[in-house]
Design an enzyme around this catalytic site. Structure first.
Site, short mmCIF file in Angstrom:
data_model
loop_
_atom_site.label_atom_id
_atom_site.label_comp_id
_atom_site.label_asym_id
_atom_site.label_seq_id
_atom_site.Cartn_x
_atom_site.Cartn_y
_atom_site.Cartn_z
N ASN A 10 0.87 -1.17 0.00
CA ASN A 10 0.00 0.00 0.00
C ASN A 10 0.91 1.22 0.00
O ASN A 10 1.40 1.65 1.04
CB ASN A 10 -0.89 -0.04 1.25
CG ASN A 10 -1.84 1.13 1.32
OD1 ASN A 10 -1.80 2.02 0.46
ND2 ASN A 10 -2.68 1.13 2.33
N LYS A 17 3.10 1.03 3.24
CA LYS A 17 2.76 -0.08 4.14
C LYS A 17 2.98 -1.38 3.39
O LYS A 17 2.74 -1.45 2.17
CB LYS A 17 1.28 -0.01 4.54
CG LYS A 17 0.94 1.11 5.49
CD LYS A 17 -0.51 0.99 5.93
CE LYS A 17 -0.93 2.22 6.71
NZ LYS A 17 -2.35 2.36 6.91
N ARG A 90 -2.71 -2.09 -3.27
CA ARG A 90 -3.91 -1.30 -3.01
C ARG A 90 -3.85 -0.04 -3.89
O ARG A 90 -2.85 0.67 -3.88
CB ARG A 90 -3.96 -0.90 -1.54
CG ARG A 90 -5.15 -0.05 -1.26
CD ARG A 90 -5.13 0.49 0.14
NE ARG A 90 -6.28 1.37 0.32
CZ ARG A 90 -6.39 2.27 1.27
NH1 ARG A 90 -5.43 2.41 2.14
NH2 ARG A 90 -7.44 3.02 1.37
N HIS A 179 -12.26 3.28 0.30
CA HIS A 179 -12.27 2.31 1.41
C HIS A 179 -13.09 1.06 1.07
O HIS A 179 -13.55 0.37 1.97
CB HIS A 179 -12.89 2.91 2.69
CG HIS A 179 -12.03 3.92 3.38
ND1 HIS A 179 -12.56 5.01 4.02
CD2 HIS A 179 -10.70 3.99 3.56
CE1 HIS A 179 -11.60 5.72 4.56
NE2 HIS A 179 -10.45 5.13 4.28
N HIS A 207 -16.45 3.28 8.57
CA HIS A 207 -14.99 3.16 8.65
C HIS A 207 -14.41 4.50 9.11
O HIS A 207 -14.43 5.49 8.37
CB HIS A 207 -14.42 2.77 7.27
CG HIS A 207 -12.93 2.65 7.26
ND1 HIS A 207 -12.27 1.44 7.07
CD2 HIS A 207 -11.96 3.57 7.46
CE1 HIS A 207 -10.97 1.65 7.15
NE2 HIS A 207 -10.75 2.94 7.37
N ARG A 240 -8.85 16.14 6.60
CA ARG A 240 -9.73 16.52 5.48
C ARG A 240 -11.04 17.09 6.00
O ARG A 240 -11.56 16.62 7.01
CB ARG A 240 -10.01 15.29 4.60
CG ARG A 240 -8.84 14.90 3.75
CD ARG A 240 -9.10 13.61 3.00
NE ARG A 240 -8.15 12.59 3.40
CZ ARG A 240 -8.30 11.29 3.17
NH1 ARG A 240 -9.36 10.85 2.55
NH2 ARG A 240 -7.38 10.44 3.58
N ARG A 283 -6.80 10.21 19.13
CA ARG A 283 -6.37 10.04 20.54
C ARG A 283 -5.90 11.37 21.12
O ARG A 283 -6.21 11.71 22.27
CB ARG A 283 -5.23 9.02 20.63
CG ARG A 283 -5.71 7.62 20.83
CD ARG A 283 -4.59 6.65 20.64
NE ARG A 283 -4.02 6.80 19.29
CZ ARG A 283 -3.21 5.93 18.73
NH1 ARG A 283 -2.83 4.87 19.39
NH2 ARG A 283 -2.75 6.12 17.51
N GLY A 330 -9.29 2.60 12.71
CA GLY A 330 -8.60 2.89 13.98
C GLY A 330 -9.48 3.53 15.03
O GLY A 330 -9.45 3.16 16.20
N GLU A 333 -12.72 1.14 15.72
CA GLU A 333 -12.41 -0.09 16.45
C GLU A 333 -12.00 0.18 17.90
O GLU A 333 -12.06 -0.72 18.73
CB GLU A 333 -11.25 -0.84 15.76
CG GLU A 333 -11.64 -1.44 14.43
CD GLU A 333 -10.44 -1.92 13.63
OE1 GLU A 333 -9.42 -2.29 14.23
OE2 GLU A 333 -10.54 -1.91 12.39
N ASN A 334 -11.54 1.41 18.17
CA ASN A 334 -10.92 1.64 19.48
C ASN A 334 -11.50 2.75 20.34
O ASN A 334 -11.34 2.72 21.56
CB ASN A 334 -9.43 1.96 19.28
CG ASN A 334 -8.70 0.82 18.61
OD1 ASN A 334 -8.69 -0.29 19.14
ND2 ASN A 334 -8.12 1.06 17.46
N GLU A 386 -8.00 -5.21 5.42
CA GLU A 386 -7.95 -4.98 3.98
C GLU A 386 -6.89 -5.87 3.32
O GLU A 386 -7.08 -6.33 2.19
CB GLU A 386 -7.64 -3.50 3.71
CG GLU A 386 -8.82 -2.60 4.09
CD GLU A 386 -8.43 -1.16 4.37
OE1 GLU A 386 -7.80 -0.91 5.41
OE2 GLU A 386 -8.76 -0.29 3.55
P1 ADP Z 1 -5.57 5.06 8.46
O1 ADP Z 1 -6.80 5.69 7.89
O2 ADP Z 1 -4.35 5.90 8.27
O3 ADP Z 1 -5.40 3.60 8.10
P2 ADP Z 1 -6.27 4.07 11.10
O4 ADP Z 1 -7.44 3.27 10.64
O5 ADP Z 1 -5.10 3.36 11.65
O6 ADP Z 1 -5.80 5.14 10.04
O7 ADP Z 1 -6.82 5.09 12.23
C1 ADP Z 1 -6.02 6.02 12.81
C2 ADP Z 1 -6.86 6.81 13.82
O8 ADP Z 1 -7.31 5.90 14.84
C3 ADP Z 1 -6.10 7.91 14.53
O9 ADP Z 1 -6.89 9.08 14.59
C4 ADP Z 1 -5.90 7.34 15.93
O10 ADP Z 1 -5.81 8.34 16.91
C5 ADP Z 1 -7.17 6.52 16.09
N1 ADP Z 1 -7.02 5.57 17.19
C6 ADP Z 1 -6.21 4.49 17.26
N2 ADP Z 1 -6.32 3.93 18.50
C7 ADP Z 1 -7.21 4.67 19.21
C8 ADP Z 1 -7.73 4.62 20.53
N3 ADP Z 1 -7.37 3.70 21.40
N4 ADP Z 1 -8.64 5.56 20.89
C9 ADP Z 1 -9.02 6.51 20.04
N5 ADP Z 1 -8.56 6.63 18.79
C10 ADP Z 1 -7.67 5.72 18.36
#
Ligand code: ADP
Length: 398
Positions: A10, A17, A90, A179, A207, A240, A283, A330, A333-334, A386
């Protein structure tokens, strides 16, 4: 573990990546990332057998090329190169030309380069990555997997802009989305988790990463998505702006802003970064907000509100029989606070948060985080993969 792997690449505008995927198990044998290309902090890092290694990339020179050569050397040292059966790339924009994964040849790369006008930040880097890999692995079949392909099922009423039709006829200006690989993967996984066949499953996939997009998936097919001609449209993102009154551009031009400055601002200086004035990282926004930063709180609020509004509007696109809202990426999921706030807005559709479920579904864990008796639907978290879709697409086309 099998003996045939797919190398997934990617290549982004300032990052590269890679992952070596076992297409049978979906495991990443090694995965890594070169990032911050062109900056003093440029580095390359990878994870192999649970151990993380990071190396600085020396200043000067072409960082993409340096990272690519370093990755090839690493894969040789690990004895993986001779086990590759294919390389999967990708690619962000496939326009109307690419409705699925294709084997790469010179013509395909040229078309990807031509389509750079639809994804200026991405497609050129994607094409450069393909050319570099073709040079290093000339005998391996290479495939291009398009972020837009899954959305090619959108009906015209979803992909057409209300502009004079000639603009579509002449330039193919329309909504393409992005995506797609992620929306495809999590919609399939959601169907599995709900014990339904994909073609009988209706989901809204959310997403949320540095880039963010939301898709309405009806009977397994994308019927609408929030990104547009380019990945700039839709919800707000890390840097963005997302949806915007087009008159803002004309307004800024009248104030003396040139095309380059506007383009850079909308793509790289807006979103979380622009509103907070601090960081593009969710974060970082949460931390600043907890420390009392009002602009970080504003950025957080705008983000969640826009995500919830898109989900609500896609209830119309999916129609009767919504099965699930699926969070991924990111942030999806988190981030507990983001999911909590978005679910709060969705109370109006009967969604009740399962607080324990929401806490548990993090850091790679799937799970149900809310239910709506009214809609007969759940909200759930499914980590995206992905790379696995790319690897499996390559193998199925071999
Ligand atoms: P990309 O679109 O570059 O693939 P990711 O899907 O890895 O990005 O998402 C990155 C985002 O996810 C960042 O804004 C990061 O702060 C957020 N993120 C990752 N872990 C956490 C967490 N534990 N809590 C909140 N946000 C998170």
């Amino acid at each position: 573990m099998s003996n045939s792997y797919v190398l997934v690449i990617n290549s982004g505008s300032s990052s590269l990546k890679f992952a070596v995927i076992d297409p049978e198990t979906g495991d990443a044998v090694v995965s890594g990332l070169g990032e911050c290309f062109g900056l003093p902090e440029a580095e390359i890092s990878w994870k192999y057998q649970g151990e993380k290694t990071a190396e600085a990339i020396p200043a000067g020179g072409d960082h993409h090329q340096y990272a690519f050569e370093r990755i090839v050397k690493l894969l040789d040292t690990l004895g993986l190169s001779e086990k590759f059966v294919a390389v999967g790339h990708r690619v962000v924009a496939g326009g109307e030309a690419f409705k699925g994964t294709v084997r790469v040849n010179e013509e395909v790369v040229a078309e990807i380069e031509r389509l750079a006008e639809l994804a200026p930040l991405h497609n050129k880097a994607n094409a450069d990555g393909i050319r570099a890999a073709m040079e290093v692995f000339p005998s391996l079949p290479q495939f291009a997997i398009f972020d837009t392909a899954f959305h090619q099922t959108m009906p015209a009423k979803a992909f057409m802009y209300a502009l004079p039709h000639e603009i579509y006829d002449e330039y193919k200006v329309r909504r393409y989305g992005a995506h797609g690989t992620s929306h495809y993967f999590v919609s399939r996984e959601a169907a599995k988790a709900l014990g339904k066949s994909a073609t009988d499953c209706n989901v809204i996939t959310v997403h949320l990463g540095n880039g963010a997009s939301i898709t309405a998936v009806k009977n397994g097919e994308s019927v609408d998505t929030s990104m547009g001609l380019t990945p700039l449209a839709g919800v707000m993102m890390g840097t963005r702006c997302g949806d915007l009154d087009p008159s803002v551009i004309e307004f800024l031009m009248r104030k003396g802003w040139d095309q380059e400055k506007i383009f850079t601002t909308l793509n790289k200086k807006s979103g979380f970064l622009g509103l907070s004035g601090k960081t593009s990282d969710a974060r970082g926004i949460q931390e600043a907000m907890e420390a009392g930063d009002e602009r970080a709180k504003l950025a957080f609020d705008v983000f969640n509100y826009r995500v919830a509004k898109y989900i609500a509007s896609y209830m119309v696109s999916v129609g009767e029989g919504l099965d699930a809202i699926v969070f991924t990426g990111g942030i999806g999921e988190n981030s507990l606070p983001v999911r909590h706030e978005v679910l709060n807005y969705l109370k109006v559709f009967g969604f009740v948060e399962d607080e324990k479920g929401n806490e548990a579904a993090r850091f790679g864990q799937s799970g149900i985080i809310a239910k709506s008796e009214v809609m007969g639907a759940v909200a759930m978290v499914i980590p995206t993969n992905e790379e696995l879709v790319i690897a499996q697409d390559c193998v199925s086309l071999l």
